[in-house]
Design a protein around this motif. Sequence first.
Motif, mmCIF file in Angstrom:
data_model
loop_
_atom_site.group_PDB
_atom_site.id
_atom_site.type_symbol
_atom_site.label_atom_id
_atom_site.label_comp_id
_atom_site.label_asym_id
_atom_site.label_seq_id
_atom_site.Cartn_x
_atom_site.Cartn_y
_atom_site.Cartn_z
ATOM 1 N N ASP A 1 7.965 -0.908 1.290
ATOM 2 C CA ASP A 1 6.866 -0.361 1.840
ATOM 3 C C ASP A 1 7.211 -0.217 3.227
ATOM 4 O O ASP A 1 7.368 -1.372 3.805
ATOM 5 N N TYR B 1 -3.826 -1.908 5.736
ATOM 6 C CA TYR B 1 -2.877 -2.191 4.449
ATOM 7 C C TYR B 1 -3.416 -3.457 3.707
ATOM 8 O O TYR B 1 -3.501 -3.724 2.738
ATOM 9 N N ARG C 1 2.793 -9.396 0.188
ATOM 10 C CA ARG C 1 3.031 -8.078 0.416
ATOM 11 C C ARG C 1 2.973 -7.579 1.889
ATOM 12 O O ARG C 1 3.636 -6.799 2.422
ATOM 13 N N GLN D 1 6.112 -5.817 4.342
ATOM 14 C CA GLN D 1 5.977 -4.473 4.628
ATOM 15 C C GLN D 1 6.880 -4.415 5.771
ATOM 16 O O GLN D 1 6.814 -5.098 7.133
ATOM 17 N N HIS E 1 8.678 -3.885 -3.020
ATOM 18 C CA HIS E 1 7.218 -3.647 -2.497
ATOM 19 C C HIS E 1 6.287 -4.053 -3.155
ATOM 20 O O HIS E 1 4.965 -4.426 -2.799
#
Length: 375
Positions: free
Chosen positions: A267, A284, A322, A326, A234
């Motif tokens: 995540d 996010y 990232r 996710q 993550h």
Amino acid sequence: MSPTPLSVLDLAPVSAGRGVGDALRATVELARRVEDLGYQRYWLAEHHLASGVASSAPAVLIGQVAAATRTIRVGSGAVQVGHRTALSVVEEFGTLATLYPGRIDLGLGRSGQRRIEAGTPPPAPVSAPAVPAQVVDGLLIPPPFAYARVLASPRFAQASALLHQPGAVPPPFADQVADILALIRGDYRDADGLDAHAVPGEGTDLQVWLLGSSGGESAQLAGVLGLPFAANYHVSPATVLDAVAAYRAAFQPSAALAHPYVIVSADVVVAATDEAARRLATPYPTWVRSIRTGAGAIPFPHPDEVATQPWTAADQELVADRVDTQFVGAPEKVTDQLRTLRDVTGADELLITTITHDPADRLTSYELLAKHWPG
């Protein structure tokens, strides 16, 4: 095949419009609920000087979580030992292990080891060919993120200055880990042969983990010492396969482990539908951008607050690795993705971190995942 356990990594996130106390109380409540759902362990991260993260003193928060639960293992993910001494770590976690025997994990991370350099901007990076994204048996491995911008941030230098005594220089990570293990075993000797005994700490049943984001020192040291290892998909998805491969290649059986044991983080946001989950995850990218610019994690925004904010190409590039890794969606979709992560990395356990603006949505995400996870 035995079911693959699920565990929780919590940052005690602060939501926009709510207070730090709300975040800490939500963490304790979440721990109670995920214990009932069958999650194996509950880890607290360590972050400093970020208005959006309340987990700055993990040992204190671990004590609160352990007191509020009965059986779930509770630990750190991870103690930043570059800011600490071996003795202080063992005494704190030894106290916890004495109060809650058989339940405390001591996760150690190398953060802070390079703090002496924090006040000096890093040299200009040497240009290198861009590394393309790849898909390995269905798992996205994005291009690596360049951390030079974060390390050069004045905020990073400030945090480093506030986290250690003036002029203090941390010992090498391997030496700190060796001292921690020796203090727990009770056979510590200094350079002059003088013994020392951590009270509480010595003789406790702390389960020691090393955490790492690459195939470097942490992964290799965990293998050599025969300790369990946690790899960060993550935080650093580009290097997760390097990390687990380096750990397994270096592994030597020990009193703690006969075989390698790897936990891999992810995540995750789960909701009843893909559309509902995507909405919960809307803030996010903005939250990750606050971290990646070096400013520190902001309070997690409400989805309505960020839905219309413009994004530049540079913004998107800053957070792409990232955001793209996710796992967001309905339970069936996310469990399929997590199975892929498990199979490609060979993870023995998955460490799930979930952040939403409303703590109730975070709890629902963990509930839906536990209900649908096939193991």
